[in-house]
Design a protein around this motif. Sequence first.
Motif, mmCIF file in Angstrom:
data_model
loop_
_atom_site.group_PDB
_atom_site.id
_atom_site.type_symbol
_atom_site.label_atom_id
_atom_site.label_comp_id
_atom_site.label_asym_id
_atom_site.label_seq_id
_atom_site.Cartn_x
_atom_site.Cartn_y
_atom_site.Cartn_z
ATOM 1 N N CYS A 32 -8.333 -155.808 17.100
ATOM 2 C CA CYS A 32 -7.156 -155.804 18.131
ATOM 3 C C CYS A 32 -6.292 -157.129 18.141
ATOM 4 N N GLU A 33 -7.014 -158.204 18.226
ATOM 5 C CA GLU A 33 -6.221 -159.621 17.830
ATOM 6 C C GLU A 33 -5.496 -159.618 16.677
ATOM 7 N N ALA A 34 -6.275 -159.137 15.574
ATOM 8 C CA ALA A 34 -5.265 -159.308 14.118
ATOM 9 C C ALA A 34 -4.481 -158.683 14.005
ATOM 10 N N MET A 133 -3.102 -142.896 15.752
ATOM 11 C CA MET A 133 -2.200 -143.655 16.042
ATOM 12 C C MET A 133 -3.241 -145.173 16.985
ATOM 13 N N VAL A 134 -2.878 -146.104 16.360
ATOM 14 C CA VAL A 134 -3.498 -147.403 17.002
ATOM 15 C C VAL A 134 -2.407 -148.121 17.447
ATOM 16 N N ALA A 135 -2.458 -148.537 19.057
ATOM 17 C CA ALA A 135 -1.459 -149.254 19.711
ATOM 18 C C ALA A 135 -1.806 -150.752 19.312
ATOM 19 N N ILE A 136 -0.685 -151.181 18.490
ATOM 20 C CA ILE A 136 -0.598 -152.579 18.123
ATOM 21 C C ILE A 136 -0.178 -153.430 19.215
ATOM 22 N N ASP A 137 0.601 -152.912 20.200
ATOM 23 C CA ASP A 137 1.249 -153.426 21.581
ATOM 24 C C ASP A 137 0.894 -152.669 22.610
ATOM 25 N N ASP A 138 0.960 -153.057 23.854
ATOM 26 C CA ASP A 138 0.986 -152.069 24.908
ATOM 27 C C ASP A 138 2.078 -150.861 24.809
ATOM 28 N N SER A 139 1.731 -149.671 25.024
ATOM 29 C CA SER A 139 2.828 -148.683 24.845
ATOM 30 C C SER A 139 3.024 -148.104 25.969
ATOM 31 N N THR A 140 4.336 -148.248 26.678
ATOM 32 C CA THR A 140 4.542 -147.643 27.961
ATOM 33 C C THR A 140 5.978 -146.874 28.052
ATOM 34 N N GLU A 179 0.644 -143.461 27.798
ATOM 35 C CA GLU A 179 0.623 -144.764 27.607
ATOM 36 C C GLU A 179 -0.844 -145.572 27.383
ATOM 37 N N MET A 180 -0.490 -146.528 26.606
ATOM 38 C CA MET A 180 -1.801 -147.097 25.721
ATOM 39 C C MET A 180 -1.688 -148.514 25.900
ATOM 40 N N ARG A 181 -2.825 -149.063 25.922
ATOM 41 C CA ARG A 181 -3.159 -150.593 25.944
ATOM 42 C C ARG A 181 -3.277 -150.722 24.384
ATOM 43 N N ALA A 182 -3.068 -151.959 24.111
ATOM 44 C CA ALA A 182 -2.996 -152.476 22.851
ATOM 45 C C ALA A 182 -4.675 -152.303 22.364
ATOM 46 N N GLY A 183 -4.786 -151.649 21.254
ATOM 47 C CA GLY A 183 -6.106 -151.416 20.745
ATOM 48 C C GLY A 183 -6.586 -149.898 21.157
ATOM 49 N N ASP A 184 -6.086 -149.410 21.941
ATOM 50 C CA ASP A 184 -6.184 -148.045 22.032
ATOM 51 C C ASP A 184 -5.961 -147.053 20.824
ATOM 52 N N VAL A 185 -6.669 -146.055 20.834
ATOM 53 C CA VAL A 185 -6.525 -145.065 19.760
ATOM 54 C C VAL A 185 -6.187 -143.539 20.159
ATOM 55 N N LEU A 186 -5.101 -142.761 19.538
ATOM 56 C CA LEU A 186 -4.874 -141.796 19.945
ATOM 57 C C LEU A 186 -4.759 -140.743 18.687
ATOM 58 N N TRP A 187 -5.884 -139.849 18.536
ATOM 59 C CA TRP A 187 -5.547 -139.076 17.782
ATOM 60 C C TRP A 187 -4.762 -137.715 17.821
ATOM 61 N N PHE A 188 -4.124 -137.312 17.021
ATOM 62 C CA PHE A 188 -3.388 -136.062 17.455
ATOM 63 C C PHE A 188 -3.404 -135.252 16.299
ATOM 64 N N HIS A 189 -3.202 -133.882 16.319
ATOM 65 C CA HIS A 189 -3.140 -133.048 15.436
ATOM 66 C C HIS A 189 -1.774 -133.030 14.774
ATOM 67 N N ARG A 206 5.018 -151.874 18.576
ATOM 68 C CA ARG A 206 4.353 -151.676 17.429
ATOM 69 C C ARG A 206 3.258 -150.716 17.381
ATOM 70 N N ALA A 207 3.101 -149.695 16.693
ATOM 71 C CA ALA A 207 2.036 -148.895 16.331
ATOM 72 C C ALA A 207 1.829 -148.560 15.066
ATOM 73 N N LEU A 208 0.269 -148.445 14.863
ATOM 74 C CA LEU A 208 -0.155 -147.932 13.505
ATOM 75 C C LEU A 208 -0.462 -146.665 13.447
ATOM 76 N N PHE A 209 0.114 -145.915 12.365
ATOM 77 C CA PHE A 209 -0.366 -144.498 12.123
ATOM 78 C C PHE A 209 -1.081 -144.294 10.870
#
Length: 480
Positions: A32-34, A133-140, A179-189, A206-209
């Motif tokens: 998460c930090e990296a 989806m991996v939240a790099i920053d908090d997502s609000t 809404e997600m905290r940094a490091g949370d993961v969201l799987w979606f179809h 920022r978010a990694l997909f």
Amino acid sequence: MNTERPVPSASVRQWHRDGFLHLTDSLDPAVCEALSDWSDEVAGSDDERFLQHREMTDDGPVLARSEHFATIHPGFGSLVGDGVIARLGEQLIGEPIVLYKEKINHKLPGGAGFAPHQDATAYRFVGTHLTCMVAIDDSTIENGCLEVVAGCHHELLVDDGDGCLPASAERALKWQPVEMRAGDVLWFHSRTPHRSGSNTSTRSRRALFLTFNAAAEGDLRSAYYADKINRLHHHTGAERARVSTIGHFLGRSADDATDQSSTSNNTGASTMTDDHATASLSPDRVPWMQLRTAADVASAITDLYERKGASNYDEAVTQLAHALQCGNLAMESGATSATIVAAFLHDIGHLLVDEHDSNGDFLARDLHHEEVGARFLANWFGPEVTEPIRLHVAAKRFLCATDSSYHDGLSAASVRSLEVQGGPMTDDEVAAFRANEGFETAVDLRRWDDGAKLSDASTPSLDTFGTFIESLASVSATLR
């Protein structure tokens, strides 16, 4: 990742019901930090192999999206390469998966959002796919978090012709912000409708997909990117920034503020020339969806064995040597052409999911390589080829249950794999196996499989089996 713990059955049921699943505490804190540092490194890199897309904001042009970095950046490469994320996805869809594409949506302050859409409209080469989806920053809500629709992932909705849902469809759906905290993961179809607003805050979102497709459909990542670059090239100069093969991104074009002759890092993928696309992203894997003739199929499959077959199958032989020996035993037994092809290709699933003896997972867990291989080959071959392949693992379990001497003759690798494949069949399983049409051919294939593990066997050439493959392959318009 923290652990290899399984996804709870209740969560899997929620995934199937809603078409998305929000997981917390899935990433190791160090990862998460990296993530933030890795994202900055990708954003600031001048490596022309990265695809960088820019947008115009009220404060000037900014980076909107980065792509094609998983095989280049060591940090993201390790995150994808350790396979833990993929194994979570496999639990959700019930079959092995491979990486199809990856991106970082930077959504910097003032960055635009995305119109409502279903990703599947952009993924025309694959039928089974999902995104992590991996939240790099908090997502609000303020910085433009993802909004999804539950239970609407079973079919494609009518779009506006450019991959977006029309306003009437958008109004009819019930949108749920995630809404997600940094490091949370969201799987979606990939058929789950989703959208996101612009970033009206002073903080990045920022978010990694990571998007995956079923391994049975082939490894299409390099071909996807080569095709995408060529298609985006035709949208240069449009009023809206184009970051995808569909028109869902709402950002303004930054073309006017950039030098059209500069590198991909400065101008974005939409300004690349076709020559640049070919030079930077020549597919290192077979573009299966571009095969047009039986000869193409034969060439692509034999090329796969040439590239990946040098890895060891077990202590004695490589995967290619094992395939050649198995096909040769079928030939010496007077088998039909279809059965010879099935014998040669019976373990192609190992190659498709990258299973080999230097991979720690090989033989330690069941990736159902027989199902992967049979489903993949069904794009070009009928059941006379695919069914013996699909049943050859079951045939081992069948023989262990019905032939008391069979188990004693298994190689060490086969004994290890038998444990994760379910062990000898029960009486009911034996009866069910015998009910399969042509089960005898699968048993023959199994015995050839067991005998095809000699270190010094003489076999026909790879081209010989390529000729058999070409004689039987039938090319249809699209992959299954």
